[in-house]
Design a protein around this motif. Structure first.
Motif, mmCIF file in Angstrom:
data_model
loop_
_atom_site.group_PDB
_atom_site.id
_atom_site.type_symbol
_atom_site.label_atom_id
_atom_site.label_comp_id
_atom_site.label_asym_id
_atom_site.label_seq_id
_atom_site.Cartn_x
_atom_site.Cartn_y
_atom_site.Cartn_z
ATOM 1 N N ILE A 3 60.013 68.994 46.381
ATOM 2 C CA ILE A 3 61.374 69.530 46.510
ATOM 3 C C ILE A 3 61.778 69.522 47.980
ATOM 4 C CG2 ILE A 3 62.786 71.623 46.321
ATOM 5 C CD1 ILE A 3 61.138 72.267 43.754
ATOM 6 N N LYS A 4 60.878 69.974 48.841
ATOM 7 C CA LYS A 4 61.158 70.020 50.277
ATOM 8 C C LYS A 4 61.424 68.626 50.834
ATOM 9 C CE LYS A 4 59.383 72.010 54.546
ATOM 10 N NZ LYS A 4 58.303 72.780 55.169
ATOM 11 N N GLU A 5 60.719 67.617 50.317
ATOM 12 C CA GLU A 5 60.926 66.227 50.741
ATOM 13 C C GLU A 5 62.213 65.644 50.163
ATOM 14 O OE1 GLU A 5 57.536 63.662 49.993
ATOM 15 O OE2 GLU A 5 56.198 65.376 50.260
ATOM 16 N N GLY A 6 62.803 66.342 49.208
ATOM 17 C CA GLY A 6 64.036 65.863 48.590
ATOM 18 C C GLY A 6 63.813 64.835 47.504
ATOM 19 N N ILE A 7 62.598 64.786 46.952
ATOM 20 C CA ILE A 7 62.295 63.769 45.939
ATOM 21 C C ILE A 7 61.986 64.367 44.569
ATOM 22 C CG2 ILE A 7 61.539 62.043 47.606
ATOM 23 C CD1 ILE A 7 58.650 62.809 46.983
ATOM 24 N N PHE A 8 62.289 65.641 44.381
ATOM 25 C CA PHE A 8 62.094 66.289 43.079
ATOM 26 C C PHE A 8 63.265 67.240 42.865
ATOM 27 C CE2 PHE A 8 60.236 69.213 39.987
ATOM 28 C CZ PHE A 8 59.607 68.327 39.137
ATOM 29 N N PRO A 9 63.713 67.410 41.624
ATOM 30 C CA PRO A 9 64.860 68.291 41.370
ATOM 31 C C PRO A 9 64.626 69.710 41.892
ATOM 32 C CG PRO A 9 64.267 67.084 39.378
ATOM 33 C CD PRO A 9 63.191 66.811 40.389
ATOM 34 N N ILE B 129 61.111 62.139 35.719
ATOM 35 C CA ILE B 129 59.959 61.483 35.082
ATOM 36 C C ILE B 129 60.324 60.053 34.703
ATOM 37 C CG2 ILE B 129 58.471 61.477 33.031
ATOM 38 C CD1 ILE B 129 58.646 64.594 33.154
ATOM 39 N N ASN B 130 61.473 59.882 34.074
ATOM 40 C CA ASN B 130 61.917 58.541 33.669
ATOM 41 C C ASN B 130 62.089 57.623 34.871
ATOM 42 O OD1 ASN B 130 61.933 59.367 30.992
ATOM 43 N ND2 ASN B 130 64.105 59.872 31.009
ATOM 44 N N GLN B 131 62.580 58.177 35.978
ATOM 45 C CA GLN B 131 62.746 57.380 37.203
ATOM 46 C C GLN B 131 61.389 56.910 37.718
ATOM 47 O OE1 GLN B 131 64.582 59.556 40.395
ATOM 48 N NE2 GLN B 131 64.469 57.836 41.811
ATOM 49 N N GLN B 132 60.384 57.757 37.653
ATOM 50 C CA GLN B 132 59.046 57.369 38.102
ATOM 51 C C GLN B 132 58.506 56.222 37.251
ATOM 52 O OE1 GLN B 132 58.199 58.910 41.051
ATOM 53 N NE2 GLN B 132 60.203 59.752 40.545
ATOM 54 N N ILE B 133 58.767 56.285 35.959
ATOM 55 C CA ILE B 133 58.322 55.231 35.050
ATOM 56 C C ILE B 133 59.038 53.921 35.368
ATOM 57 C CG2 ILE B 133 58.294 54.473 32.626
ATOM 58 C CD1 ILE B 133 57.984 57.530 31.940
ATOM 59 N N GLU B 134 60.357 53.998 35.587
ATOM 60 C CA GLU B 134 61.124 52.793 35.918
ATOM 61 C C GLU B 134 60.632 52.173 37.219
ATOM 62 O OE1 GLU B 134 65.303 53.681 35.925
ATOM 63 O OE2 GLU B 134 65.223 54.450 33.872
ATOM 64 N N GLU B 135 60.384 52.998 38.230
ATOM 65 C CA GLU B 135 59.899 52.480 39.507
ATOM 66 C C GLU B 135 58.541 51.811 39.341
ATOM 67 O OE1 GLU B 135 60.025 55.504 42.539
ATOM 68 O OE2 GLU B 135 62.175 55.814 42.248
ATOM 69 N N ARG B 136 57.695 52.392 38.528
ATOM 70 C CA ARG B 136 56.388 51.784 38.273
ATOM 71 C C ARG B 136 56.553 50.419 37.616
ATOM 72 N NH1 ARG B 136 53.443 53.533 33.138
ATOM 73 N NH2 ARG B 136 55.239 52.369 32.411
ATOM 74 N N SER C 84 66.663 68.596 31.721
ATOM 75 C CA SER C 84 67.080 67.190 31.720
ATOM 76 C C SER C 84 66.905 66.549 33.098
ATOM 77 C CB SER C 84 68.527 67.053 31.252
ATOM 78 O OG SER C 84 69.411 67.730 32.126
ATOM 79 N N GLU C 85 67.046 67.331 34.177
ATOM 80 C CA GLU C 85 66.839 66.781 35.515
ATOM 81 C C GLU C 85 65.368 66.450 35.750
ATOM 82 O OE1 GLU C 85 70.514 69.158 37.714
ATOM 83 O OE2 GLU C 85 68.451 69.588 38.324
ATOM 84 N N VAL C 86 64.482 67.305 35.247
ATOM 85 C CA VAL C 86 63.049 67.029 35.374
ATOM 86 C C VAL C 86 62.695 65.795 34.537
ATOM 87 C CG1 VAL C 86 60.715 67.929 34.987
ATOM 88 C CG2 VAL C 86 62.521 69.445 35.855
ATOM 89 N N GLN C 87 63.243 65.708 33.328
ATOM 90 C CA GLN C 87 62.968 64.548 32.482
ATOM 91 C C GLN C 87 63.524 63.275 33.107
ATOM 92 O OE1 GLN C 87 60.995 64.614 29.546
ATOM 93 N NE2 GLN C 87 61.025 62.469 30.144
ATOM 94 N N ASP C 88 64.700 63.358 33.720
ATOM 95 C CA ASP C 88 65.272 62.196 34.417
ATOM 96 C C ASP C 88 64.359 61.751 35.559
ATOM 97 O OD1 ASP C 88 67.478 62.191 32.743
ATOM 98 O OD2 ASP C 88 68.812 63.157 34.211
#
Length: 84
Positions: A37-43, A63-70, A57-61
């Motif tokens: 959160i402090k780094e600005g990379i988590f909701p 997670i989905n972003q991490q999967i897409e990046e992978r 939904s923000e946490v799930q989004d």
């Protein structure tokens, strides 16, 4: 900053979740969540009086972003290679 006349899009079934649920969803300890959160990379959490909650939904989004990046990032082989 939004003024009182601007409407925030509302999703049906949005809900707040507490830290233990966030930890279960992402598999991180409390320290790691707050560091991200402090780094600005988590909701960010939302203060709800004396407690804090996250929009599920923000946490799930996230997670989905991490999967897409992978899935779009080429796999990098480990530096450690087996020795014959």
């Amino acid at each position: 900053m939004r003024n009182h006349q601007e409407k925030i899009p509302v999703q049906i079934n949005q809900r707040f979740i507490r830290l233990p649920q966030v930890q279960l969803m992402v598999g991180f300890c409390k320290t790691m969540i707050y560091a991200k959160i402090k780094e600005g990379i988590f909701p960010r959490q939302i203060k709800l009086g004396r407690i804090s909650g996250w929009v599920e939904s923000e946490v799930q989004d996230w997670i989905n972003q991490q999967i897409e990046e992978r899935d779009v990032t080429p796999y990098k082989a480990s530096r450690r290679q087996s020795r014959d």
